[in-house]
Each structure stands twice: as structure tokens, then as C-alpha cells.
Design an enzyme around this catalytic site. Sequence first.
Site, PDB file in Angstrom:
ATOM      1  N   ARG A  76      34.452  17.188 -31.433  1.00 37.93           N
ATOM      2  CA  ARG A  76      34.718  16.061 -32.322  1.00 37.93           C
ATOM      3  C   ARG A  76      34.201  14.778 -31.693  1.00 37.93           C
ATOM      4  O   ARG A  76      33.152  14.281 -32.051  1.00 37.93           O
ATOM      5  CB  ARG A  76      36.230  15.974 -32.624  1.00 37.93           C
ATOM      6  N   HIS A 137      40.241  16.024 -37.096  1.00 44.59           N
ATOM      7  CA  HIS A 137      40.549  14.602 -36.947  1.00 44.59           C
ATOM      8  C   HIS A 137      40.105  13.893 -38.217  1.00 44.59           C
ATOM      9  O   HIS A 137      38.925  13.940 -38.576  1.00 44.59           O
ATOM     10  CB  HIS A 137      39.779  14.093 -35.722  1.00 44.59           C
ATOM     11  N   THR A 231      40.457   2.649 -27.751  1.00 44.78           N
ATOM     12  CA  THR A 231      39.212   2.920 -28.462  1.00 44.78           C
ATOM     13  C   THR A 231      38.010   2.226 -27.852  1.00 44.78           C
ATOM     14  O   THR A 231      36.894   2.727 -27.939  1.00 44.78           O
ATOM     15  CB  THR A 231      39.379   2.507 -29.939  1.00 44.78           C
ATOM     16  N   HIS A 355      32.554  14.540  10.239  1.00 44.53           N
ATOM     17  CA  HIS A 355      33.165  15.211   9.088  1.00 44.53           C
ATOM     18  C   HIS A 355      32.990  16.720   9.217  1.00 44.53           C
ATOM     19  O   HIS A 355      33.923  17.489   8.976  1.00 44.53           O
ATOM     20  CB  HIS A 355      32.515  14.729   7.786  1.00 44.53           C
TER      21      HIS A 355
END
Length: 492
Positions: A76, A137, A231, A355
Site C-alpha cells: 500500500r 486502506h 504524515t 575492534h
Amino acid sequence: MCPTPLPTTNGHANGHPTEEMVAIDTSAPALPPSLNETSSTPQAPPSVKSHKGLYARPSDFLSNTSNWKIIESTLREGEQFANAFFTLETKIKIARMLDDFGVEYIELTSPAASPESKAHCEAICKLGLKRTKILTHIRCHMDDARLAVETGVDGVDVVIGTSSFLREHSHGKDMTWITKTAIEVIEFVKSKGIEIRFSSEDSFRSELVDLLSIYRTVDKVGVNRVGVADTVGCADPRQVYELVRTLRGVVSCDIETHFHNDTGCAIANAYAAIEAGATHVDTSVLGIGERNGITPLGGLIARMMVADPEYVKSKYNLPMLREIENLVAEAVEIQVPFNNYITGFCAFTHKAGIHAKAILANPSTYEILNPSDFGMTRYVSIGHRLTGWNAVKSRVEQLDLNMTDEQIKDATAKIKELADVRTQSMEDVDMILRIYHKGIHSGDLKVGQSAVLDKLLEQHMPSRDSSPNGKANGVNGNGTPAKRQRIEEGSA
């Protein structure tokens, strides 16, 4: 603008690397003990189910970090991505994969969008997915609702803009009209015996009094969920936490959240919402969607694995994540980003010497996620100027070469010297180590004899740039690029 922080109710504010790698054991747990531990009592291993995150706040009694669901919106929201055009065949593949992965819901484009969208919605509803419910939707409009319920979906997600921007410049309706129409649509969908969600659009630019009023109204009508949507991607985690926590005190139904990533906060906002009491999060594969997209499925999984790994592993088929992302990336003609959560080719790659040494001793030193949980492998890159002898030693052991630490350090110095000219492929590194090993055991080479080693390398690697004085163009003797590869765990 997004609103200032709202008052709360409780007073609390894929691909593969191009560099050469050594694969190392992934069986060791990657999660560290709690940073809050101050007692001298021995720590429980990270795999213990009681682990609830590094910074758990007991006061967050409404937190749902161990009780949340995914509404997967690739079919969607993802259709709104600039490159997206999903055929029915591709949609069915994605839907089946998401079902196998274990998402609770798949959200489809509104059947009102086009005749093809309606036909695709009907086809996916007929797939008989094992565990995933199908949603569509729609706009808050009765015509859309009638089309939606005809497709056979398990639920309908209703949305309408509530901010002044959208009320003036999009649909042109006031809050009275929105409330009246929402009730009409909700009651109609409920009468069909399927799930219903009502969401405001542009929630974080809407007036709080308008939001709480309409959410309270639809909750009393009987929706399954109310939705909060950022949004335009303007919200920050603090605003999200406070709005959701406030809303949690107003409605008794579930709370769904939808976050756009325009300002890079989508994952953090989703996590803040869940901490505040939200129950559902909208995601899309690789985060694709309108503009910069929404909360990525893999990114949400990565974040929630830290909060409660056992909960996540009990729900989702995590090794499928890479396959799903590769399928969607191919469908929309993009590459999985190098730094993508979990599946990016750098996600579990370690290069710096300090590391690498720590990772070889205990992976949790520089990893918060365990790659084996996702069917991935961690790697230590060794053919470069930053390499350390501990990482080279790991490769020596994989190749079953009998070398002392002093010899490994000497060989490492040569690798670093050559890497100052160009990065050495794994094939180059393996040949250097084998030639060094042979020279030591034949008596032709002793520790510290760099010039002798150069001659041995030139003798046995004539087609490669094996010396700092050679060509620094990273190609083989025939002019083709030097071969680079990742060595899988346990290979020699």
C-alpha cells in the site's frame, strides 16, 4: 509546525562486501549484559528470556515493547514509492513471503484507486495466507467502504486528514462533517463483521482537542484501533511519546502508528510510540513509500530485538528478512543500502584492529545484534592497512597453518605494507600466508626478513601486485580486476 510537547497522563516526561573478509563464529551471544547492573552478582547470559532491554524503565507500566504487532504496508504505502510498480505476480510473492515471515497484517492499496487495484485486492484475499490478515486502506467515504468490504478483506483502515492544512487544502471538510462521516463508515464496516481502524492524517499538525475528541468518539462507536499518523515526518520521539501516552488515557481500543521518515525519526518514533502504549506499527520493506518512506520493517525489527529479543524471535522468521528485502529491492530497481539494518553488507563487518581483536574474543563487545539470529555471518576484514594480527591469526587457524604468534605478526606487517599500495583480496592474503608458512618451514625464510619474503612472493605470485614496488592498480596480471570474495564461516 509540529506542536510543542503535549502533557502526559502519568507525569513522566545485501549484497556482499567488496573487501576481503574472515568469517568468525556466530554462536556466541551478541547481546551485552545490562548496563544498569551494579551488583557483583554474576550476570545472566543475554539469551535469558527475562532480558528486557538495556535501559528498561519500570515506571513505563503501559509500555508494549513485549507486546506489539506489525501492519506491513509495502503493498500500500510502498506502491507510492517513486520506482514502484508491482504486478499481481510480484504482489503475491511479497504477500506470501511476509506471511511466512510472520507479520500480523498486510495492508493493500484501496480498491477504489483503480479497477486493477480492486482485482489485486480480491486475488490476495483468496490466497489463504497462514497467519496474516489482509487489510485495505480507504478514505473516510461510504463509496470506498462499500468497495472495500466486497473484496473479502479481513479489515478496513479508514483515514482522513484532520490538520488545518489538509482540511483547508485537501478535502475541505470541517471536524463536524469528519466526525459524522467517520461514524457512518465505521458502523457500516462493523456491520460486515470485519475489523475497522480509524486514523487521523497529519496527526502531529492537528489540534490536540480535535484529535482527542474524534478518537474518543470512534472508540465509543467500537473501532478495533485508532491511528496516529506523522504524515509529513515532522514529529520527534518525545512528541510521539507524549501524544500516544495522552491518547492511551483517552481510548480503550488498540493504537496504531504510522511514521514517515522525512527527518530520519521513523524508527525512533515507532519505538517511542510502543513505549508509550501503542500496539501496532506500520512498516514497509526497506522503508519504501511516499517521498522518503516510512518505518522500515528491518529497522523496526533491529530496534525491537534490543528491547526483547526472545519476543521478536518467537514471532518472526528472522532469516527470511534478507530474502524479502532482496525481492522488493529487485522489484523497485534499487540496491539494498550498504548500511541497511541487519542485511546491509557492512552490518556485521569489522575492520579496525582493536575492534577485530575484541570481536574475536567476544562478539558482544562491538555488536548489539547477533547475526546468526538473522541467518547472517559476521566478518572481519583483514586485507587492509588497519588490520591487526589477531584477525590474521583467525585466518591462519582457518587455513590450518602452523605459525607462531611472532610469525603471524611478521606476516601481518607484510600484509599491511602491501595494503598501503592497494587493498589485498582474500585470495592475495591467503597466498601471502601460505607462502610465508612454506618459507618458514622450509628454512628459506626467517622472521623479520622482509626482502626475502618479497622475493618469495614475486616468485610465487608473478601475476599479482605482490610488492609495494608493483603496480598499484588493483588488477591481475592479465588486466582484469583482482578477485575479491567473502569466505563463509568454516571454509578454508
